[in-house]
Design a protein around this motif. Structure first.
Motif, PDB file in Angstrom:
ATOM      1  N   LEU A   1     131.601  43.054 -38.167  1.00 13.26           N
ATOM      2  CA  LEU A   1     132.815  43.436 -38.903  1.00 13.26           C
ATOM      3  C   LEU A   1     133.491  42.182 -39.424  1.00 13.26           C
ATOM      4  O   LEU A   1     133.667  41.222 -38.674  1.00 13.26           O
TER       5      LEU A   1
ATOM      6  N   HIS B   1     132.014  46.369 -42.975  1.00  8.30           N
ATOM      7  CA  HIS B   1     130.871  46.435 -42.057  1.00  8.30           C
ATOM      8  C   HIS B   1     129.684  45.739 -42.718  1.00  8.30           C
ATOM      9  O   HIS B   1     129.371  46.039 -43.879  1.00  8.30           O
TER      10      HIS B   1
ATOM     11  N   HIS C   1     138.535  46.307 -43.053  1.00  8.63           N
ATOM     12  CA  HIS C   1     137.369  45.526 -42.584  1.00  8.63           C
ATOM     13  C   HIS C   1     136.129  45.956 -43.342  1.00  8.63           C
ATOM     14  O   HIS C   1     136.013  47.098 -43.785  1.00  8.63           O
TER      15      HIS C   1
ATOM     16  N   ASN D   1     134.943  51.776 -45.143  1.00 12.31           N
ATOM     17  CA  ASN D   1     135.448  53.147 -45.107  1.00 12.31           C
ATOM     18  C   ASN D   1     136.941  53.093 -45.403  1.00 12.31           C
ATOM     19  O   ASN D   1     137.678  52.383 -44.712  1.00 12.31           O
TER      20      ASN D   1
ATOM     21  N   ILE E   1     142.785  41.534 -31.512  1.00 14.71           N
ATOM     22  CA  ILE E   1     141.547  40.741 -31.397  1.00 14.71           C
ATOM     23  C   ILE E   1     141.741  39.396 -32.095  1.00 14.71           C
ATOM     24  O   ILE E   1     141.372  38.343 -31.554  1.00 14.71           O
TER      25      ILE E   1
ATOM     26  N   ILE F   1     133.367  39.598 -36.201  1.00 15.37           N
ATOM     27  CA  ILE F   1     132.988  39.897 -34.807  1.00 15.37           C
ATOM     28  C   ILE F   1     131.878  40.934 -34.793  1.00 15.37           C
ATOM     29  O   ILE F   1     131.717  41.699 -35.747  1.00 15.37           O
ATOM     30  N   LEU F   2     131.142  40.974 -33.702  1.00 16.04           N
ATOM     31  CA  LEU F   2     130.149  42.046 -33.555  1.00 16.04           C
ATOM     32  C   LEU F   2     130.877  43.367 -33.355  1.00 16.04           C
ATOM     33  O   LEU F   2     131.834  43.450 -32.566  1.00 16.04           O
ATOM     34  N   ASP F   3     130.437  44.389 -34.099  1.00 15.61           N
ATOM     35  CA  ASP F   3     130.972  45.736 -33.873  1.00 15.61           C
ATOM     36  C   ASP F   3     130.494  46.207 -32.506  1.00 15.61           C
ATOM     37  O   ASP F   3     129.301  46.085 -32.162  1.00 15.61           O
ATOM     38  N   ILE F   4     131.433  46.744 -31.742  1.00 23.41           N
ATOM     39  CA  ILE F   4     131.126  47.168 -30.379  1.00 23.41           C
ATOM     40  C   ILE F   4     130.077  48.280 -30.362  1.00 23.41           C
ATOM     41  O   ILE F   4     129.341  48.425 -29.383  1.00 23.41           O
ATOM     42  N   SER F   5     129.967  49.038 -31.456  1.00 24.67           N
ATOM     43  CA  SER F   5     129.018  50.171 -31.470  1.00 24.67           C
ATOM     44  C   SER F   5     127.607  49.760 -31.917  1.00 24.67           C
ATOM     45  O   SER F   5     126.666  50.512 -31.703  1.00 24.67           O
TER      46      SER F   5
ATOM     47  N   GLY G   1     135.955  58.106 -42.971  1.00 23.93           N
ATOM     48  CA  GLY G   1     135.391  57.554 -41.740  1.00 23.93           C
ATOM     49  C   GLY G   1     136.105  56.333 -41.196  1.00 23.93           C
ATOM     50  O   GLY G   1     135.638  55.729 -40.233  1.00 23.93           O
ATOM     51  N   GLN G   2     137.249  55.955 -41.792  1.00 25.57           N
ATOM     52  CA  GLN G   2     137.969  54.786 -41.265  1.00 25.57           C
ATOM     53  C   GLN G   2     138.686  55.178 -39.976  1.00 25.57           C
ATOM     54  O   GLN G   2     139.497  56.108 -39.961  1.00 25.57           O
ATOM     55  N   SER G   3     138.359  54.487 -38.893  1.00 25.67           N
ATOM     56  CA  SER G   3     138.983  54.796 -37.604  1.00 25.67           C
ATOM     57  C   SER G   3     139.947  53.704 -37.161  1.00 25.67           C
ATOM     58  O   SER G   3     140.807  53.943 -36.328  1.00 25.67           O
ATOM     59  N   VAL G   4     139.801  52.493 -37.694  1.00 25.11           N
ATOM     60  CA  VAL G   4     140.750  51.423 -37.391  1.00 25.11           C
ATOM     61  C   VAL G   4     141.442  51.058 -38.703  1.00 25.11           C
ATOM     62  O   VAL G   4     140.796  50.633 -39.664  1.00 25.11           O
TER      63      VAL G   4
ATOM     64  N   ILE H   1     144.570  47.221 -33.131  1.00 24.78           N
ATOM     65  CA  ILE H   1     143.558  46.630 -32.226  1.00 24.78           C
ATOM     66  C   ILE H   1     142.895  45.387 -32.851  1.00 24.78           C
ATOM     67  O   ILE H   1     142.607  44.413 -32.144  1.00 24.78           O
ATOM     68  N   PHE H   2     142.682  45.398 -34.173  1.00 29.62           N
ATOM     69  CA  PHE H   2     142.048  44.219 -34.782  1.00 29.62           C
ATOM     70  C   PHE H   2     143.028  43.044 -34.837  1.00 29.62           C
ATOM     71  O   PHE H   2     142.619  41.892 -34.680  1.00 29.62           O
TER      72      PHE H   2
HETATM   73  P1  AMP Z   1     135.727  52.200 -39.154  1.00 26.34           P
HETATM   74  O1  AMP Z   1     135.342  53.495 -38.466  1.00 26.34           O
HETATM   75  O2  AMP Z   1     135.094  51.961 -40.470  1.00 26.34           O
HETATM   76  O3  AMP Z   1     137.253  52.054 -39.183  1.00 26.34           O
HETATM   77  O4  AMP Z   1     135.167  51.054 -38.217  1.00 26.34           O
HETATM   78  C1  AMP Z   1     135.785  50.682 -37.036  1.00 26.34           C
HETATM   79  C2  AMP Z   1     134.734  50.031 -36.202  1.00 26.34           C
HETATM   80  O5  AMP Z   1     135.381  49.269 -35.209  1.00 26.34           O
HETATM   81  C3  AMP Z   1     133.812  51.009 -35.461  1.00 26.34           C
HETATM   82  O6  AMP Z   1     132.480  50.813 -35.923  1.00 26.34           O
HETATM   83  C4  AMP Z   1     133.975  50.629 -33.993  1.00 26.34           C
HETATM   84  O7  AMP Z   1     132.761  50.625 -33.284  1.00 26.34           O
HETATM   85  C5  AMP Z   1     134.559  49.238 -34.089  1.00 26.34           C
HETATM   86  N1  AMP Z   1     135.410  48.842 -32.967  1.00 26.34           N
HETATM   87  C6  AMP Z   1     136.421  49.542 -32.409  1.00 26.34           C
HETATM   88  N2  AMP Z   1     136.986  48.822 -31.416  1.00 26.34           N
HETATM   89  C7  AMP Z   1     136.320  47.646 -31.364  1.00 26.34           C
HETATM   90  C8  AMP Z   1     136.420  46.483 -30.534  1.00 26.34           C
HETATM   91  N3  AMP Z   1     137.345  46.387 -29.584  1.00 26.34           N
HETATM   92  N4  AMP Z   1     135.561  45.462 -30.758  1.00 26.34           N
HETATM   93  C9  AMP Z   1     134.623  45.555 -31.724  1.00 26.34           C
HETATM   94  N5  AMP Z   1     134.473  46.617 -32.531  1.00 26.34           N
HETATM   95  C10 AMP Z   1     135.303  47.648 -32.353  1.00 26.34           C
END
Ligand code: AMP
Ligand code: ZN
Length: 131
Positions: A38, A99, A97, A84, A7, A26-30, A90-93, A3-4
């Motif tokens: 990020l 934060h 990156h 992360n 982007i 970019i601004l984190d969506i959350s 806690g790494q989800s992407v 996804i990144f």
């Molecule tokens: P991490 O959990 O450390 O991998 O952080 C991933 C971050 O990416 C989370 O804080 C999400 O809110 C953010 N995120 C996911 N998708 C997007 C997006 N499309 N645009 C901006 N931030 C995103």
């Protein structure tokens, strides 16, 4: 493609705050807090363990600039600069990156640290890590 990377290529919209040849921020969506940003290397690395020296330096130098930009814009009281590394942490992407999380109040971000100093032999651990 991750996804990144999408982007970075402009295939998915984002709110850009900074860009140079090697880095996009970019601004984190959350928005954990206002201005949560990020910092992404434009080249894909899965995580901190994979990140090469050249991009480590690009990302950190950009992160310093962006932190100062956010500081100027919002005058927070402090920042957490976090990575992360892997899902357990806690790494989800899975595109490395950093934060940048401006801090305005104490309880916006809770990180609990246990004091385990009585459980571990620090000399033994330091020896093991040094190899
Ligand atoms: P991490 O959990 O450390 O991998 O952080 C991933 C971050 O990416 C989370 O804080 C999400 O809110 C953010 N995120 C996911 N998708 C997007 C997006 N499309 N645009 C901006 N931030 C995103
Ligand atoms: Zn990627």
């Amino acid at each position: 493609m991750c996804i990144f990377c999408e982007i970075i290529k402009g295939n998915i919209p984002s709110k850009k705050v900074y860009e140079d040849d090697n880095v996009l921020a970019i601004l984190d969506i959350s928005q954990i807090t206002k201005g949560h940003t990020l910092v992404l290397p434009k080249k894909h690395f899965d995580n901190f363990l994979d990140l090469d020296d050249e991009y480590a330096s690009h990302v950190f130098l950009a992160a310093k600039k962006i932190t100062k930009m956010i500081d100027k814009a919002y005058k927070p009281l402090g920042f957490n600069i976090i990575n992360n590394c892997n899902e357990i942490a806690g790494q989800s992407v899975m595109h490395y990156h950093l934060h940048i999380i401006p801090r305005y109040e104490k309880d916006e971000l809770v990180m609990n640290h246990n004091d385990n100093s009585n459980k571990f032999d620090l000399d033994e651990i330091a020896l093991k890590i040094r190899g």
